[in-house]
Design a protein around this motif. Structure first.
Motif, PDB file in Angstrom:
ATOM      1  N   UNK A   1       0.840  -1.197   0.000  1.00 22.42           N
ATOM      2  CA  UNK A   1       0.000   0.000   0.000  1.00 22.42           C
ATOM      3  C   UNK A   1       0.877   1.251   0.000  1.00 22.42           C
ATOM      4  N   UNK A   2       0.484   2.260  -0.789  1.00 20.92           N
ATOM      5  CA  UNK A   2       1.172   3.535  -0.775  1.00 20.92           C
ATOM      6  C   UNK A   2       0.356   4.542   0.018  1.00 20.92           C
ATOM      7  N   UNK A   3       1.048   5.349   0.814  1.00 17.00           N
ATOM      8  CA  UNK A   3       0.361   6.319   1.663  1.00 17.00           C
ATOM      9  C   UNK A   3       1.208   7.572   1.803  1.00 17.00           C
ATOM     10  N   UNK A   4       0.543   8.687   2.062  1.00 18.38           N
ATOM     11  CA  UNK A   4       1.210   9.930   2.397  1.00 18.38           C
ATOM     12  C   UNK A   4       1.484   9.897   3.898  1.00 18.38           C
ATOM     13  N   UNK A   5       2.759  10.043   4.288  1.00 18.45           N
ATOM     14  CA  UNK A   5       3.148   9.815   5.671  1.00 18.45           C
ATOM     15  C   UNK A   5       3.886  11.034   6.234  1.00 18.45           C
ATOM     16  N   UNK A   6       3.461  11.451   7.411  1.00 17.52           N
ATOM     17  CA  UNK A   6       4.178  12.406   8.233  1.00 17.52           C
ATOM     18  C   UNK A   6       4.768  11.588   9.381  1.00 17.52           C
ATOM     19  N   UNK A   7       6.043  11.178   9.302  1.00 18.61           N
ATOM     20  CA  UNK A   7       6.618  10.296  10.323  1.00 18.61           C
ATOM     21  C   UNK A   7       6.564  10.907  11.718  1.00 18.61           C
ATOM     22  N   UNK A   8       6.302  10.052  12.683  1.00 18.47           N
ATOM     23  CA  UNK A   8       6.271  10.467  14.079  1.00 18.47           C
ATOM     24  C   UNK A   8       7.602  10.231  14.758  1.00 18.47           C
ATOM     25  N   UNK A   9       7.649  10.429  16.075  1.00 21.13           N
ATOM     26  CA  UNK A   9       8.904  10.290  16.818  1.00 21.13           C
ATOM     27  C   UNK A   9       9.418   8.846  16.897  1.00 21.13           C
ATOM     28  N   UNK A  10       8.570   7.876  16.561  1.00 16.73           N
ATOM     29  CA  UNK A  10       8.977   6.470  16.589  1.00 16.73           C
ATOM     30  C   UNK A  10       9.553   6.009  15.247  1.00 16.73           C
ATOM     31  N   UNK A  11       9.774   6.945  14.334  1.00 20.90           N
ATOM     32  CA  UNK A  11      10.233   6.593  12.986  1.00 20.90           C
ATOM     33  C   UNK A  11      11.658   7.074  12.749  1.00 20.90           C
ATOM     34  N   UNK A  12      12.329   6.381  11.837  1.00 24.66           N
ATOM     35  CA  UNK A  12      13.657   6.821  11.406  1.00 24.66           C
ATOM     36  C   UNK A  12      13.803   6.546   9.909  1.00 24.66           C
ATOM     37  N   UNK A  13      14.712   7.266   9.293  1.00 25.02           N
ATOM     38  CA  UNK A  13      14.999   7.094   7.872  1.00 25.02           C
ATOM     39  C   UNK A  13      16.332   6.374   7.755  1.00 25.02           C
ATOM     40  N   UNK A  14      16.362   5.353   6.907  1.00 25.84           N
ATOM     41  CA  UNK A  14      17.601   4.637   6.628  1.00 25.84           C
ATOM     42  C   UNK A  14      17.921   4.857   5.156  1.00 25.84           C
ATOM     43  N   UNK A  15      19.112   5.377   4.884  1.00 24.49           N
ATOM     44  CA  UNK A  15      19.512   5.675   3.516  1.00 24.49           C
ATOM     45  C   UNK A  15      19.503   4.424   2.652  1.00 24.49           C
ATOM     46  N   UNK A  16      19.159   4.600   1.398  1.00 23.68           N
ATOM     47  CA  UNK A  16      19.130   3.483   0.456  1.00 23.68           C
ATOM     48  C   UNK A  16      20.482   2.787   0.447  1.00 23.68           C
ATOM     49  N   UNK A  17      20.480   1.467   0.561  1.00 24.59           N
ATOM     50  CA  UNK A  17      21.690   0.680   0.538  1.00 24.59           C
ATOM     51  C   UNK A  17      22.450   0.628   1.848  1.00 24.59           C
ATOM     52  N   UNK A  18      21.944   1.269   2.896  1.00 22.83           N
ATOM     53  CA  UNK A  18      22.675   1.311   4.177  1.00 22.83           C
ATOM     54  C   UNK A  18      22.861  -0.077   4.757  1.00 22.83           C
ATOM     55  N   UNK A  19      21.845  -0.933   4.669  1.00 22.25           N
ATOM     56  CA  UNK A  19      21.979  -2.277   5.246  1.00 22.25           C
ATOM     57  C   UNK A  19      22.989  -3.112   4.484  1.00 22.25           C
ATOM     58  N   UNK A  20      23.098  -2.904   3.167  1.00 17.14           N
ATOM     59  CA  UNK A  20      24.092  -3.646   2.386  1.00 17.14           C
ATOM     60  C   UNK A  20      25.497  -3.187   2.722  1.00 17.14           C
ATOM     61  N   UNK A  21      25.682  -1.884   2.984  1.00 17.53           N
ATOM     62  CA  UNK A  21      27.007  -1.373   3.314  1.00 17.53           C
ATOM     63  C   UNK A  21      27.473  -1.868   4.674  1.00 17.53           C
ATOM     64  N   UNK A  22      26.516  -2.077   5.609  1.00 20.76           N
ATOM     65  CA  UNK A  22      26.867  -2.564   6.949  1.00 20.76           C
ATOM     66  C   UNK A  22      27.232  -4.043   6.913  1.00 20.76           C
ATOM     67  N   UNK A  23      26.562  -4.816   6.050  1.00 22.08           N
ATOM     68  CA  UNK A  23      26.732  -6.263   6.044  1.00 22.08           C
ATOM     69  C   UNK A  23      27.880  -6.661   5.233  1.00 22.08           C
TER      70      UNK A  23
END
Length: 64
Positions: free
Chosen positions: A42-64
């Protein structure tokens, strides 16, 4: 675009939600974002709250 929005559950029984940011509505990169949730597609318009964070594209691959 392509970064991930991760929302942590804040109550017992809530689960972590992960979505891909598909559109940024403002030139300065601030919310709202259009997000495609990976668990439902599902696609939605989101105003993230304090429980949210942004992870840069590819960040998990760079860590692993």
């Amino acid at each position: 675009m392509g970064d991930r929005l991760i929302e942590e559950g804040t109550r017992v029984g809530d689960h972590r939600r992960i979505g891909v940011i598909t559109e940024v509505r403002r030139d300065d990169g601030t919310p709202p974002y259009v997000v495609r949730w990976l668990d439902t597609g599902h696609e939605a318009l989101v105003f993230p709250g304090p429980d949210a964070r942004i992870e840069a594209e590819g960040a998990s691959e760079r860590r692993g």
